[in-house]
Write an enzyme that holds these catalytic residues in place. Structure first.
Site, mmCIF file in Angstrom:
data_model
loop_
_atom_site.group_PDB
_atom_site.id
_atom_site.type_symbol
_atom_site.label_atom_id
_atom_site.label_comp_id
_atom_site.label_asym_id
_atom_site.label_seq_id
_atom_site.Cartn_x
_atom_site.Cartn_y
_atom_site.Cartn_z
ATOM 1 N N GLY A 1 30.317 44.156 5.626
ATOM 2 C CA GLY A 1 31.865 45.112 5.221
ATOM 3 C C GLY A 1 33.229 44.602 6.258
ATOM 4 O O GLY A 1 34.387 44.849 5.586
ATOM 5 N N ASP A 2 32.614 43.774 7.782
ATOM 6 C CA ASP A 2 34.239 43.742 8.202
ATOM 7 C C ASP A 2 33.670 42.049 9.574
ATOM 8 O O ASP A 2 32.692 41.608 8.718
ATOM 9 C CB ASP A 2 33.997 44.859 9.651
#
Length: 464
Positions: free
Chosen positions: A249-250
């Site tokens: 997610g990053d």
């Protein structure tokens, strides 16, 4: 709210990307030369551990490693984790240790925050990255170590991060979330042949380290999981990352070196970082530098990268108040598919640890070479924003071809540099050609990660 990634999903993801297995190459830039087998080995079950996924085994891990400490000066030791689901809180490693996970072994992080003790903030950050004060210690942790190997037959470490993500979203945390693995002030570190799932925060975080290899790892977390970076070399040097698949997610990889006045004061740069054969997708950036770069970042070589279904491909992040520098960066042989912005430089990222930073501490961004890049279904080729009065210098783009959907493929401000064979045609500040008169301003790293004798920096892996 999306649940955590499961082992079944890992297998399905890897199967669906069989064609991407090019990342497991024969040519290694950070070869893990075989050490002699550790002369002493124990199994975690010898210390009362139960692999039922329910019994908490923190004491068993701690006791096993305490026992193995006595063999540190006798050739080191190995802790073997057999098949099973081994629930545990945070535990410390020691020098001259191999932590080896069987192919069916899963180390599972406890969902009780009290099993992740609070430790001091990093001196180069001055506080927790998310909240003032301390931070939760990582699941697998070590400091001031030498000769540490975390490996296996593709065993798994699952941080069960969903509970942490929920606490973060509901703003009920009192301290910054923990990493899955953090090693501090350590040398001769190898992390290889494992799968890492659902980290509460950044996944693998070597900080103030030297001679680090991360090789043949898979890192997975849901694309909407907050701040689940894959690998974050931080104020570290002689780092080699290769043959990895990351979906998080990053940022897949984010190189850092401290935050504003604390990073400037600590003055520990990240340098001599090699990245080869990386593939993955992310809701953020494939490879990022910053935004915490106040100690300086230089001599980075990243080649053979494949990013898809991602927000940004290549990114540099900084802001007034950071100070420091990003220079001598070489990124090449990159393939992007379904990426919103292929190349993004951000000079006004913001985010400061407190109000004590010096807004006149401007970063130096100089000699960034990006070459041999292709992209299909790219929304915007480049969004390159420097800082007024502090131009980003010697940005060099060569042999780049994007299939772009936007009518304005490039947007540039406060940057200066050169380009060659770029399509769509780049922005005005970069249109002057590279060859022959400006080639010396464009950084090429091929000979910069060699010792003066020509000996590779990673010869420390040769058995003693």
């Amino acid at each position: 709210m999306r649940r955590s990634v499961t082992l079944l999903e890992v297998l399905l993801v890897l199967a669906s990307f069989d064609e991407a297995l090019w990342v497991i190459g024969d040519s290694s830039h950070c070869k893990q030369n075989s050490r002699e087998i550790r002369p002493h080995s124990v199994t975690i079950t010898e210390f009362g551990a139960v692999g039922d996924g329910i019994t908490l085994n923190t004491k068993a891990f701690q006791n096993a490693i305490f026992y193995l400490q006595s063999f540190a000066d006798k050739g080191g030791a190995q802790l073997f984790v057999p098949a099973g689901r081994w629930l545990t809180g945070s535990f410390d490693l020691i020098s001259h240790l191999t932590l080896f996970l069987d192919k069916d072994a899963v180390i599972i992080g406890s969902t009780d925050s009290s099993d992740w003790p609070i430790v001091d903030p990093l001196p180069s950050y001055g506080r927790g990255r998310e909240l003032p004060g301390g931070r939760h210690r990582s699941l697998i942790y070590g400091r001031n170590l030498t000769d540490v190997i975390i490996t296996g037959d593709n065993g798994t470490v699952d941080g069960q991060g969903n509970v942490w993500w929920n606490w973060f979203r509901s703003e009920t945390l009192n301290y910054t979330r923990p990493h899955l693995i953090e090693l501090m002030n350590s040398t001769e570190v190898v992390i290889s042949n494992l799968t890492f799932l659902n980290s509460p925060f950044w996944t693998i975080h070597p900080v103030y380290c030297s001679q680090v290899i991360v090789q043949n790892v898979t890192i997975l977390a849901p694309l909407d999981s907050p701040n689940t970076d894959g690998i974050d070399p931080d104020s570290s040097d002689d780092v080699c990352i290769e043959d990895c698949y990351i979906s998080t997610g990053d940022d897949l990889i984010s190189i850092k070196s401290g935050w504003d006045e604390y990073g400037i004061s600590y003055a520990r740069p990240s340098s001599n970082i090699i990245i080869h054969r990386l593939a993955g997708e992310t809701s953020s950036s494939g490879i990022a530098i910053g935004s915490e770069m106040s100690g300086g970042i230089s001599e980075v070589s990243a080649e053979d990268l494949q990013f898809f279904n991602s927000n940004i491909g290549i990114r540099i992040k900084t802001t007034p108040g950071r100070g420091g520098y990003v220079r001598n960066i070489y990124i090449s042989n990159v393939t992007m598919t379904d990426v919103k912005i292929a190349i993004r430089f951000t000079g006004q990222y913001g985010e400061h640890p407190d109000e004590s930073y010096d807004p006149s501490a401007l970063p130096i961004i100089d000699k960034i070479t990006i070459k041999d890049v292709t992209g299909e279904n790219i929304r915007q080729a480049g969004l390159l924003e420097g800082i007024e009065g502090d131009n980003f210098l010697n940005i060099c783009l060569s042999n780049i071809n994007f299939n772009v959907t936007s009518k304005s493929p490039w947007n540039c401000s406060y940057i200066m540099g050169y380009s060659n064979l770029v399509f769509p045609e780049t922005c005005d500040p970069l249109r002057e050609g590279i060859f022959p008169e400006h080639s010396s301003a464009c950084y090429h790293l091929s000979n910069h990660l060699q010792r003066p004798s020509g000996q590779n920096r990673f010869t420390w892996l040769v058995p003693r």
